[in-house]
Design a protein around this motif. Structure first.
Motif, PDB file in Angstrom:
ATOM      1  N   ALA A  26       2.668   2.275  -9.062  1.00  0.00           N
ATOM      2  CA  ALA A  26       1.468   1.778  -8.904  1.00  0.00           C
ATOM      3  C   ALA A  26       0.792   0.234 -10.341  1.00  0.00           C
ATOM      4  CB  ALA A  26       0.243   2.646  -8.649  1.00  0.00           C
ATOM      5  N   LYS A  27       0.238  -0.682  -9.478  1.00  0.00           N
ATOM      6  CA  LYS A  27      -0.400  -1.775 -10.092  1.00  0.00           C
ATOM      7  C   LYS A  27      -1.845  -1.034 -10.184  1.00  0.00           C
ATOM      8  CE  LYS A  27       2.992  -3.535 -11.112  1.00  0.00           C
ATOM      9  NZ  LYS A  27       4.038  -3.324  -9.806  1.00  0.00           N
ATOM     10  N   PHE A  28      -2.125  -0.375  -9.740  1.00  0.00           N
ATOM     11  CA  PHE A  28      -4.324  -0.296  -8.894  1.00  0.00           C
ATOM     12  C   PHE A  28      -4.116   1.478  -8.543  1.00  0.00           C
ATOM     13  CE2 PHE A  28      -3.570  -5.183  -8.883  1.00  0.00           C
ATOM     14  CZ  PHE A  28      -4.565  -5.181  -9.819  1.00  0.00           C
ATOM     15  N   THR A  29      -5.276   2.332  -8.734  1.00  0.00           N
ATOM     16  CA  THR A  29      -5.262   3.006  -7.670  1.00  0.00           C
ATOM     17  C   THR A  29      -6.859   2.731  -7.009  1.00  0.00           C
ATOM     18  OG1 THR A  29      -3.726   4.370  -9.159  1.00  0.00           O
ATOM     19  CG2 THR A  29      -6.023   5.276  -7.409  1.00  0.00           C
ATOM     20  N   VAL A  30      -7.222   2.748  -5.586  1.00  0.00           N
ATOM     21  CA  VAL A  30      -8.301   2.790  -4.813  1.00  0.00           C
ATOM     22  C   VAL A  30      -8.271   3.625  -3.915  1.00  0.00           C
ATOM     23  CG1 VAL A  30      -9.462   1.738  -3.037  1.00  0.00           C
ATOM     24  CG2 VAL A  30      -8.026   0.418  -5.117  1.00  0.00           C
ATOM     25  N   THR A  57     -13.273  -0.074   1.735  1.00  0.00           N
ATOM     26  CA  THR A  57     -11.628  -0.256  -0.061  1.00  0.00           C
ATOM     27  C   THR A  57     -10.513  -1.943   0.669  1.00  0.00           C
ATOM     28  OG1 THR A  57     -11.958   2.283   1.205  1.00  0.00           O
ATOM     29  CG2 THR A  57      -9.558   0.506   0.726  1.00  0.00           C
ATOM     30  N   CYS A  58     -11.129  -1.825   2.367  1.00  0.00           N
ATOM     31  CA  CYS A  58     -10.405  -3.531   2.441  1.00  0.00           C
ATOM     32  C   CYS A  58     -11.687  -4.023   1.609  1.00  0.00           C
ATOM     33  CB  CYS A  58     -10.354  -3.643   3.851  1.00  0.00           C
ATOM     34  SG  CYS A  58      -9.374  -5.566   3.939  1.00  0.00           S
ATOM     35  N   ASN A  59     -12.183  -4.740   1.194  1.00  0.00           N
ATOM     36  CA  ASN A  59     -13.228  -5.477   0.361  1.00  0.00           C
ATOM     37  C   ASN A  59     -12.969  -4.801  -0.982  1.00  0.00           C
ATOM     38  OD1 ASN A  59     -14.091  -6.300   2.312  1.00  0.00           O
ATOM     39  ND2 ASN A  59     -16.058  -5.579   1.977  1.00  0.00           N
ATOM     40  N   GLU A  60     -12.723  -3.940  -1.575  1.00  0.00           N
ATOM     41  CA  GLU A  60     -12.380  -3.776  -3.161  1.00  0.00           C
ATOM     42  C   GLU A  60     -10.852  -3.762  -3.462  1.00  0.00           C
ATOM     43  OE1 GLU A  60     -12.521   0.512  -5.813  1.00  0.00           O
ATOM     44  OE2 GLU A  60     -13.034   0.721  -3.892  1.00  0.00           O
ATOM     45  N   ILE A  61     -10.053  -3.747  -2.505  1.00  0.00           N
ATOM     46  CA  ILE A  61      -8.931  -4.521  -2.719  1.00  0.00           C
ATOM     47  C   ILE A  61      -8.574  -5.219  -2.885  1.00  0.00           C
ATOM     48  CG2 ILE A  61      -6.247  -4.405  -1.604  1.00  0.00           C
ATOM     49  CD1 ILE A  61      -7.100  -2.210  -0.821  1.00  0.00           C
ATOM     50  N   LEU A 111       1.073  -1.060  -0.093  1.00  0.00           N
ATOM     51  CA  LEU A 111      -0.044  -0.030   0.375  1.00  0.00           C
ATOM     52  C   LEU A 111       0.850   1.255   0.274  1.00  0.00           C
ATOM     53  CD1 LEU A 111      -2.598  -0.961   3.017  1.00  0.00           C
ATOM     54  CD2 LEU A 111      -3.132  -1.726   0.376  1.00  0.00           C
ATOM     55  N   ILE A 112       0.931   1.783  -0.623  1.00  0.00           N
ATOM     56  CA  ILE A 112       1.733   2.782  -1.088  1.00  0.00           C
ATOM     57  C   ILE A 112       0.420   4.764  -1.345  1.00  0.00           C
ATOM     58  CG2 ILE A 112       3.418   2.101  -1.901  1.00  0.00           C
ATOM     59  CD1 ILE A 112       1.877   3.873  -4.961  1.00  0.00           C
ATOM     60  N   GLY A 113       1.375   5.770  -1.425  1.00  0.00           N
ATOM     61  CA  GLY A 113       0.688   6.524  -1.175  1.00  0.00           C
ATOM     62  C   GLY A 113       0.961   8.308   0.067  1.00  0.00           C
ATOM     63  N   PRO A 114      -0.270   8.878  -0.415  1.00  0.00           N
ATOM     64  CA  PRO A 114       0.335  10.275   1.111  1.00  0.00           C
ATOM     65  C   PRO A 114       0.554  10.431   1.902  1.00  0.00           C
ATOM     66  CG  PRO A 114      -1.242  10.680  -0.425  1.00  0.00           C
ATOM     67  CD  PRO A 114      -1.850   9.928  -1.244  1.00  0.00           C
ATOM     68  N   MET A 115       0.389  10.615   2.447  1.00  0.00           N
ATOM     69  CA  MET A 115      -0.086  10.844   4.443  1.00  0.00           C
ATOM     70  C   MET A 115      -1.361  10.995   4.959  1.00  0.00           C
ATOM     71  SD  MET A 115       2.958  13.021   6.512  1.00  0.00           S
ATOM     72  CE  MET A 115       2.913  14.121   5.316  1.00  0.00           C
ATOM     73  N   GLY A 116      -1.827   9.530   5.455  1.00  0.00           N
ATOM     74  CA  GLY A 116      -2.984  10.423   5.720  1.00  0.00           C
ATOM     75  C   GLY A 116      -4.304   9.732   4.851  1.00  0.00           C
ATOM     76  N   ALA A 117      -4.022   8.713   4.004  1.00  0.00           N
ATOM     77  CA  ALA A 117      -4.312   8.403   3.014  1.00  0.00           C
ATOM     78  C   ALA A 117      -5.347   7.303   3.527  1.00  0.00           C
ATOM     79  CB  ALA A 117      -3.924   7.243   1.577  1.00  0.00           C
ATOM     80  N   LEU A 148      -3.440   4.144  -2.462  1.00  0.00           N
ATOM     81  CA  LEU A 148      -4.420   4.659  -2.208  1.00  0.00           C
ATOM     82  C   LEU A 148      -4.448   6.134  -1.976  1.00  0.00           C
ATOM     83  CD1 LEU A 148      -5.108   3.275   1.351  1.00  0.00           C
ATOM     84  CD2 LEU A 148      -6.139   2.174  -0.834  1.00  0.00           C
ATOM     85  N   LEU A 149      -5.902   7.053  -2.896  1.00  0.00           N
ATOM     86  CA  LEU A 149      -6.298   8.498  -3.348  1.00  0.00           C
ATOM     87  C   LEU A 149      -7.695   8.274  -2.622  1.00  0.00           C
ATOM     88  CD1 LEU A 149      -4.306   8.513  -6.235  1.00  0.00           C
ATOM     89  CD2 LEU A 149      -3.612   9.599  -4.157  1.00  0.00           C
TER      90      LEU A 149
END
Length: 184
Positions: free
Chosen positions: A159-163, A173-177, A7-13, A118-119
């Motif tokens: 990223a391979k996917f953006t959620v 969000t967990c279920n989507e991933i 999981l990657i993304g900005p702070m607080g994502a 994650l955004l």
């Protein structure tokens, strides 16, 4: 067995929160880069006093720049050490201005199919506002680090996917991933 989910993304994502949910649901360990990073940094000469000085004199932006070579090394080390885990990166561990550091991280992430950005929203200004609210951002004259993380191309290239998480409960969000990674 699912390979690593990164999981990657900005702070607080929501990387740590979603990471914990994914790990619990899959019954695999969660590895949080924010908890492990200092040990890796110290392996290659991280200087806590210098970091403290940079933070005091130049703020968050200055220390984030100091961390860059340590962050790339930490990504390499963590991914060589941990398998079949949910790994939540620190916000800076996937954003690099230096091409050689970015290429090192890109090389270790390339074979991994489950690198998820994650955004809050596809709209970058809306994402920034949501993240600023979550992080209680107060302008201090320094560049807004999350604005940099959102506008920099590194996350999007890795990223391979953006959620998107706006208006979703963490479990949604967990279920989507899970749907993304389990259908592979």
């Amino acid at each position: 067995m699912v390979s690593n989910i990164i999981l990657i993304g900005p702070m607080g994502a929501g990387k740590s929160t979603i990471g914990e949910l994914l790990a619990n649901q899959l019954g695999i360990p969660q590895c949080s880069m924010d908890e492990l990073r200092l040990g890796y940094y110290q392996e290659i000469g991280y200087d806590e006093e210098l970091a403290k000085q940079k933070r005091e004199t130049g703020g968050l932006w200055s220390i984030c720049q100091y961390w860059k070579p340590f962050e790339a090394y930490a990504v390499e080390r963590l991914l060589s050490e941990y398998k079949n885990c949910v790994i939540d990166f620190g916000a800076g561990h996937s954003v690099y201005e230096d091409t050689s550091l970015f290429q090192r991280v890109q090389k270790v992430l390339e074979p991994l199919p489950n690198v998820i950005l994650l955004l809050p929203s596809p709209d970058l200004q809306e994402s920034l506002q949501i993240l600023n609210d979550r992080n209680e951002y107060v302008p201090d004259g320094s560049p807004n680090i999350n604005e940099h993380f959102l506008s920099h191309p590194s996350n999007y290239l890795l990223a391979k996917f953006t959620v998107y998480t706006k208006d979703k409960a963490p479990q949604e969000t967990c279920n989507e991933i899970l749907n993304l990674v389990l259908k592979r």
